[in-house]
Structures are given as C-alpha cells and as structure tokens.
Design an enzyme around this catalytic site. Sequence first.
Site, short mmCIF file in Angstrom:
data_model
loop_
_atom_site.label_atom_id
_atom_site.label_comp_id
_atom_site.label_asym_id
_atom_site.label_seq_id
_atom_site.Cartn_x
_atom_site.Cartn_y
_atom_site.Cartn_z
N ARG A 50 0.98 -1.22 -0.07
CA ARG A 50 -0.11 0.14 0.09
C ARG A 50 0.96 1.20 -0.16
O ARG A 50 1.78 1.38 0.95
CB ARG A 50 -0.96 -0.01 1.31
N HIS A 84 -2.74 11.05 1.03
CA HIS A 84 -2.23 10.67 2.31
C HIS A 84 -1.63 12.05 2.73
O HIS A 84 -0.36 12.10 2.86
CB HIS A 84 -1.38 9.59 2.41
N GLU A 114 -7.71 8.68 5.84
CA GLU A 114 -8.13 8.98 7.17
C GLU A 114 -8.42 10.54 7.11
O GLU A 114 -7.54 11.35 7.62
CB GLU A 114 -6.79 9.09 8.26
N ASN A 159 -8.00 1.45 9.70
CA ASN A 159 -6.67 1.85 10.28
C ASN A 159 -6.82 1.78 11.77
O ASN A 159 -7.68 2.41 12.20
CB ASN A 159 -5.93 3.11 10.01
N TYR A 177 -4.94 1.71 15.59
CA TYR A 177 -3.65 1.60 16.58
C TYR A 177 -4.05 1.39 18.14
O TYR A 177 -3.29 0.80 18.65
CB TYR A 177 -2.94 2.90 16.65
N GLU A 234 -3.93 -0.22 7.91
CA GLU A 234 -2.72 0.07 8.81
C GLU A 234 -2.89 -0.47 10.00
O GLU A 234 -4.38 -0.44 10.78
CB GLU A 234 -2.60 1.61 8.96
C1 FCB Z 1 -1.84 7.11 10.61
C2 FCB Z 1 -1.36 7.79 9.48
C3 FCB Z 1 -0.06 7.05 8.98
C4 FCB Z 1 1.10 7.13 10.38
C5 FCB Z 1 0.60 6.49 11.43
C6 FCB Z 1 1.20 6.10 12.61
O1 FCB Z 1 -2.61 7.93 11.43
O2 FCB Z 1 -2.03 7.24 8.23
O3 FCB Z 1 0.74 7.83 8.01
O4 FCB Z 1 1.77 8.26 10.54
O5 FCB Z 1 -0.79 7.07 11.63
#
Ligand code: FCB
Length: 448
Positions: free
Chosen positions: A81, A124, A169, A295, A297, A352
């Site tokens: 990607r 992006h 995002e 995405n 985290y 992500e």
């Molecule tokens: C996301 C972004 C990516 C990267 C990660 C850690 O929000 O899409 O570019 O910075 O966080």
Amino acid sequence: MKIELPIDSKLNTHQFLFGVATASFQIEGGADSRLPCIWDTFCATPGKIRDGSDGLVACDHLRLWREDVQLIKSLGVDAYRLSISWPRVMHQDGSLNAEGVDFYIQLLDELKANQIKAFVTLYHWDLPQHIEDNGGWLNRETAYLFADYADKISRAFGDRVYSYATLNEPFCSSYLGYEAGIHAPGLRSKAGGRQSAHHLLLAHGLALRVLQQNSPHTMNGLVLNFTPCYAQSDDPADIAAAQLADDYFNQWYIKPVLDGCYPDSFALLADSDKPTIHDGDFAIISTPLDFMGVNFYTRTVYQACAENGFAPVDMVDAPKTDIGWEIYPQAFTDLLVSLHQLYTLPPIYITENGAAMDDKLVQSQVQDLDRVSYYQQHLLALDSAIRQGVKVDGYFAWSLMDNFEWAEGYLKRFGIVYVDYQSQQRVIKQSGLAYRDLINSRSYTRHP
Ligand code: FCB
C-alpha cells in the site's frame, strides 16, 4: 520469537491478503522534483515538528525504490500500500507532470513484475501548497480539483493498480489539520474542522465515481481511522461522554459514507460551526464502496466534562507504545464487531496497524520483541473479529520501514524494517522476520 495463529484461522489461508504500507511524504524525499505541499510549509514553521525535521530526503525512496521493491518482495507479502504525491504528479495549471507520473508507472510496473499487488491511496495528506493558498479543504473547489486529479492519474496508470483508495484518514486531515492545528496546515477552529471534513468527504465521493468509471476492475474505496472510545466508569454521564466522542471522532466519517447522513449529534453543533452542505452532497458521499480500509492503533478512554461534553483520561498504568498510545488489542475486536453491527459493511481491509517502539540497532539487528508482541496480539484480535462474522480480507502492517512520523518527525519508529537515516541502510527488524515467517507459513485451505 514468532507470530502464531490458530491453524484454522482465515489469516492462515491464501484467501487472506498480507501487505505493508507507506505514504509518499513520509518516505519519498525528492522534494525538489515536485511542487511544495502543506507539509513542507508546516515543517518549515518553527515549533511544529518535534525534532525540527522535514520530508526533503526522508527515506530517499525516490532514489532507492528499486531496492525497496526487493525489500518488500523479501518479506513475502502479497501487496504493497503506497500513496501518490499529488504535488509530484500534477503541475500547478492542473496538467499532469510527466516526470512524476513516470516515477509511479515504473514503480507500479516493478511491483507487478514481482507479483506484488498495488494498493494505491490518492491522498495521504500532502496537499499542494498552491491549493491551500486558495483555502485548501475549507474551499469546496478543492473537492473538484481532487476529482480532476483522480481522473487524470487513474487514466495514466491504466491497469497497473489492484486497488484505489481515495483518501487516507479524513479525520486527520480535517480535525488534526484544521481544528486542532497539530498537523498541516495547522489551523484551529471548530467550524473549519467540520467544513474541511465535509469537503473531504465530498472529494472522496466525487473521486470514487471517477474511479468506478475509469477503473471499474480495481477495488475502489476509502481508508478511515478509528480510535474506539470507552467510558471511564459505568456512570451514565461517562458513558454518554464516550458516545459523544465516538460520534465526533469516528462515526462522523463513516456514517455519511455508508448511511448518507451525519450522526444525530450533528444537531448539537452551534449553528456557526455547522458546515455548509449542498443538496445532493450525501448522495455523492455515499456512493457504494468496493471495500473500506480500517486503520487501527489504539483506544481512548473518556469521562464526562461540563465544558466540552467529553474529556480524555490518561490511562497512567496501562501498557503503551513509544508514542504514548495505549496497547489495548481488545478494542480492535470490539471496533470491528461494532461496525459490523451498526452498518452494512463492504469487505474490510485493515490498511494500517502497528506500533512505534524505542528500537535499537545492535550488531546489525533490531530485537523489537515488543513490536512482535503487538502484532501477535492484534492479529489474534482480528482473528477473533473474523470468527464473529466480520468480513475482513486483508491486513497491512504500518509500516514497511521507519519514516517521517508527521509532527513527531523521525523520533518515532513504526517500521518492521529499520532505517539508518545517515546511510539510508535498511535492516529488517525481528518483527519483519516474524511477519515474513507468518506469511510464508500459511498452509490452511478453507472451503467455503
Ligand atoms: C496514521 C497515518 C500514518 C502513520 C500512522 C502512525 O494515522 O495514516 O501515516 O503516521 O498513523
């Protein structure tokens, strides 16, 4: 240290796709061969980037891309990607920049020659600065410029792409960029945050229609980020606060796309903060997607607060990554299951997921066992969501390699490959090796 999944996991089959992800501004460098973008300007503004760095060289991928494709290949992944730098492929007059386009065509051809599927994101965050000078995402016209860029670039790429995502995002572009001011262009107003979000969503819908027309055989969609919101206690006020935060940060971006309207809490906005919406916008925004990128985290915990309705709580004792984000894999399962309950979802790709860790290169090795454990836990969390009925068809590790982490500069390392920025040497970390071994060991065949 290995990453291991139950033998009967969908992730263990060749029907499930594994990849690695990057973004143009974060890795390319080569700033002198493209137009300036809002991140160049932001980096040049004192105090905005923690280490005072910029994207002028980054991972020097513009020069090292052939080696980088071999690196990707060596990880055994099915897909890569990447994002296209709008300021590299378009001149200020709106015509294509042949040199920039050629760079991506060669890269896409090289990926194809190596049997790596290209998942291309068109935006992006690197908006050409001249467009920002005209109001950027606060200006409705930018949505139409984006659709024009999508039109020209998708024609130029022909059949080289496996999947297109319009935006990465939109929450970050609008909220962090125009409302909280911690990302480019660094503006601070609630009205600006809401208006830019609306224009980004419109841009997505317009561009998606263009892609469906020009490139009907690729999988076309959108990438959204989610930070699930939990209440600090069972107190109904805290529960309501978490719900409100969830609407504001998460549902705000998915609901218009899948249901054609904003969440009900839109009504709580002051009139002066409400975005201008034209008749027909929601029909464009909710153009059916072929897939949705998710995405993930971390999560955030909230408590009620009189001033704003919700306030984040610092989970002092919780395990965290090097960027301070709580490690809470259960939120990954909860998120996917709740989206599945709330919406009629298209197929999902995790576009992500990953962790910043305090990596050390010792004798040409990076023993990032903390990151291996993050991947292990999150892939199990994903497996659990799939078993509960969520249709997830692929997963991308963020990131292929350490890179420019926006407002954190080069201080935070998210790669499964270590980058020595002095020599531009790449070293596969322990997590990269574990990811490769997991991918190569897929053995299980599922029969529908
Ligand atoms: C996301 C972004 C990516 C990267 C990660 C850690 O929000 O899409 O570019 O910075 O966080």
